[in-house]
Scaffold this motif. Sequence first.
Motif, PDB file in Angstrom:
ATOM      1  N   LYS A 414       4.470  -0.386   3.782  1.00 55.41           N
ATOM      2  CA  LYS A 414       3.591   0.749   3.506  1.00 55.41           C
ATOM      3  C   LYS A 414       4.421   1.997   3.219  1.00 55.41           C
ATOM      4  O   LYS A 414       5.518   2.173   3.751  1.00 55.41           O
ATOM      5  N   ARG A 438       1.823 -12.676  -0.788  1.00 52.84           N
ATOM      6  CA  ARG A 438       0.810 -12.701  -1.841  1.00 52.84           C
ATOM      7  C   ARG A 438       0.438 -14.130  -2.218  1.00 52.84           C
ATOM      8  O   ARG A 438       1.122 -15.094  -1.864  1.00 52.84           O
ATOM      9  N   THR A 450      -9.812 -10.437  -2.938  1.00 55.99           N
ATOM     10  CA  THR A 450      -9.991  -9.443  -1.869  1.00 55.99           C
ATOM     11  C   THR A 450      -9.352  -9.880  -0.560  1.00 55.99           C
ATOM     12  O   THR A 450      -9.040  -9.037   0.286  1.00 55.99           O
ATOM     13  N   GLU A 451      -9.160 -11.179  -0.389  1.00 55.64           N
ATOM     14  CA  GLU A 451      -8.611 -11.687   0.872  1.00 55.64           C
ATOM     15  C   GLU A 451      -7.114 -11.426   1.001  1.00 55.64           C
ATOM     16  O   GLU A 451      -6.606 -11.180   2.096  1.00 55.64           O
ATOM     17  N   HIS A 454      -5.334  -8.030  -2.918  1.00 57.46           N
ATOM     18  CA  HIS A 454      -5.848  -6.670  -2.885  1.00 57.46           C
ATOM     19  C   HIS A 454      -5.046  -5.804  -1.917  1.00 57.46           C
ATOM     20  O   HIS A 454      -4.731  -4.642  -2.214  1.00 57.46           O
ATOM     21  N   HIS A 455      -4.698  -6.353  -0.770  1.00 58.85           N
ATOM     22  CA  HIS A 455      -3.987  -5.586   0.257  1.00 58.85           C
ATOM     23  C   HIS A 455      -2.547  -5.294  -0.168  1.00 58.85           C
ATOM     24  O   HIS A 455      -2.045  -4.185   0.033  1.00 58.85           O
ATOM     25  N   HIS A 456      -1.900  -6.276  -0.777  1.00 56.82           N
ATOM     26  CA  HIS A 456      -0.522  -6.060  -1.233  1.00 56.82           C
ATOM     27  C   HIS A 456      -0.483  -5.099  -2.420  1.00 56.82           C
ATOM     28  O   HIS A 456       0.412  -4.247  -2.508  1.00 56.82           O
ATOM     29  N   SER A 458      -2.597  -2.705  -2.986  1.00 54.83           N
ATOM     30  CA  SER A 458      -2.860  -1.361  -2.464  1.00 54.83           C
ATOM     31  C   SER A 458      -1.605  -0.768  -1.847  1.00 54.83           C
ATOM     32  O   SER A 458      -1.305   0.422  -2.038  1.00 54.83           O
ATOM     33  N   ASP A 459      -0.853  -1.591  -1.102  1.00 59.25           N
ATOM     34  CA  ASP A 459       0.395  -1.099  -0.513  1.00 59.25           C
ATOM     35  C   ASP A 459       1.394  -0.723  -1.602  1.00 59.25           C
ATOM     36  O   ASP A 459       2.069   0.312  -1.514  1.00 59.25           O
ATOM     37  N   ARG A 585      -2.919 -11.526   4.116  1.00 57.77           N
ATOM     38  CA  ARG A 585      -2.894 -10.070   3.945  1.00 57.77           C
ATOM     39  C   ARG A 585      -1.745  -9.437   4.713  1.00 57.77           C
ATOM     40  O   ARG A 585      -1.283  -8.347   4.396  1.00 57.77           O
ATOM     41  N   SER A 586      -1.270 -10.106   5.783  1.00 50.24           N
ATOM     42  CA  SER A 586      -0.156  -9.586   6.568  1.00 50.24           C
ATOM     43  C   SER A 586       0.429 -10.723   7.383  1.00 50.24           C
ATOM     44  O   SER A 586      -0.138 -11.822   7.460  1.00 50.24           O
TER      45      SER A 586
END
Length: 746
Positions: A414, A438, A450-451, A454-456, A458-459, A585-586
């Motif tokens: 982040k 990813r 979205t699962e 999307h999170h990667h 956004s970061d 996602r993490s």
Amino acid sequence: MYIKCSLLLSITLVISSCYSRTAEEIHIITDFGDYSSINQAYNCEEVVDWYDGNTLDDSRCTRAFAAQELRDHIVKITSNSQQVKVLKPGNSLSFVDSIIIADIQHLNGYEAYGISDYIHKDSMQSQGYLIRTIQQNGRKHVLIVGADRAGALYGVYELLQSMGVRWYGPGSLNEVIPVTNKFSLPVINVQESPAFITRGFWAKDDRGDVDFFNWMARNRINLWSYAQPERNALRKRAIGFLTGGHQIQKRFLNPELEYPYKHNLFNQNDNYLPDPYPVSPLYAGDVNNSGNLSYSEAHPEWFGLINGKRNFDNRIKYGTNFCTSNKHAVNEISKNFINDLIDGEWSEADMINFWPIDVGKWCECELCRDIGSETDRMLMLVHQVRNSIDEAISSGLLQRKVVLTIPAYLETRKAPTRELPEGFDYYNNVVTFFPIERCYSHAMNDANCTEINHHHNSDMKSWLRKDDNYYKGTMFLGEYYNVSFLASLPVMYTNIMSEDLPYYYKSGIRHMHYMHVEVDKWGTMLPNNYQFARMLWNPLLDADVLNSELYKNFYGSEASRLMKKFYHHLELAMSSMKIIRWAGRSLDDSYSLDQRLNADEPLLFTSPHLQLKETSGKYNDGRDIEQMLEDIDLARIYINQALEIQKEKIFNSRISEVEQRFSYGEAMIYFYKNIIDTHIAHHNGNSAEAMNAFIETSKYVNKLKKVKDIIGVVGGTLKAGDGFTATFNVDTYNRYKRIYGNNNVD
């Protein structure tokens, strides 16, 4: 910015009528200095000092190599019927067709060719080139002018590409060189520079060879492993080096190493340097009674505070990072690091991954917490190390700039939460975003993922925003096209790269590499690597056109249609392999079929990305096991047909190499199908069905055990390195072997 233009920034012009008149003789003209011949200059890399700041001899060596490459390829194109001479610049243009190779940094001696009349130096960007055909007295003269030595080399390869030459993979088997008895220099007017400044592969070991080096240079790859001992040969090809990684602390502030100073409270001889640091308030002497004083014994406070105690776990993975708020610890790691840059193991490195411990713990002391997030701490540490590097350069101790790459990875992925220090060097401190978790069922910017993605995404975008982001530099992107836990399977990325690479470039990414490229026996990997290299130079390339040409040139016109269908279904079949191995996602919120199998979890499928039976939906829909089997079966049909229809030896050899790696992936998918069936039947209490499925599993285990030489050493994960080990389900298989094994198994 990617540039492809004429002198007036027009569209590239390559006139097909350029082969209208056969040239009797061709001169290649470049300045190779005091060397008596081009052959001597071509082999000059061992006598050139690549680190003395004098770029003239560097340029002559690279341009001599470029001239030799050009001569050798023209000889091949003309079946050795063309007389090609390499000469030094003269007082006028030759009375025969000629190719002049120069770079704008070293134009002395080229005055007779009027190069300055054809170029605008302000429009030339690093690694770029201009190629211009001029005609005089009925002769053609092609000017290749690089912005630097790399640009001159790349200009030669662009000229050869305009003649139809292609280098799809390493070695002569994988190159395409058209042959003609009516050769003539092309009429060409083109100016280009790369979109991505750094283009290459992340590798930490010595496993390249001259065929691979040539493939990289010819496809304008400019980054490789510092561990490669032939570094001068790589320099000649305008390829730089990357090293470092998670071992920074272990190498330069290892708590177990002997304290190198004469401690005021410990009995040592006078050979030790005076101690520049005050005695630690936590000093307790030689705690382990070894007779020597270690860093951790001399200064426990330099190391991470975990649960109220100083922790000296120095493992590269899962260890504890040192206390980055301790100025003396930072000074010591900086000093040891810089000494290594001066005359140690990394004395020739261009770029160093300055990374914390992999999945490591971070110091919990109050001063560290006050600095901010793990990202904030990492950036502050690199800033302090950079200041020490600059001081070493100013004092003359260090003779070169070194780029440090900072990982946006796992806990540091982040963007920073606070302003960076004044004077932070954004040019020489570059952040690399690593989306290791990813998925490849979807592009990075696919709104339907979205699962995971999307999170990667956004970061990643949080680092690249210019209005509300504290980081203002350019960024590196570290992809995972052959990450170690994929174990060199025939995973395809041509569709994903077609979407991702233009998106990365548009987002502001200007440097890119991936882990862990194989250096030979590519097979199915060849289209991936070729497209990767070409699109890093120009992400706006039409990948469909690029690959259609590849299939026709490389596999033959008869088999090209079948190979296109083969690759289409192979890419679909393997697209969920990353989900099978590990994605999410993490780190704390991820999915792995392998982990669930090995842990003997009754429920295997918990992600919409991967199910047993075919499912569909707008969001998070990946290829399910049932679909993977259908696709791999179709891929098998098409490659068998291609092998049958294509009888020409070279094309058949290439398709056979593809089939070898494909068979590995095919056996892997069927291993999963049958071990899953075994697992489900076992947990449903159906022993007979489980036995039958296990017998089928064993057939594919036997096939996988024979797969060895196409699985590279990728990150040290494979250990034994065969296809069965690469299932990462040895424990699962052995568990069911104890239950359902019999004399007919294995």
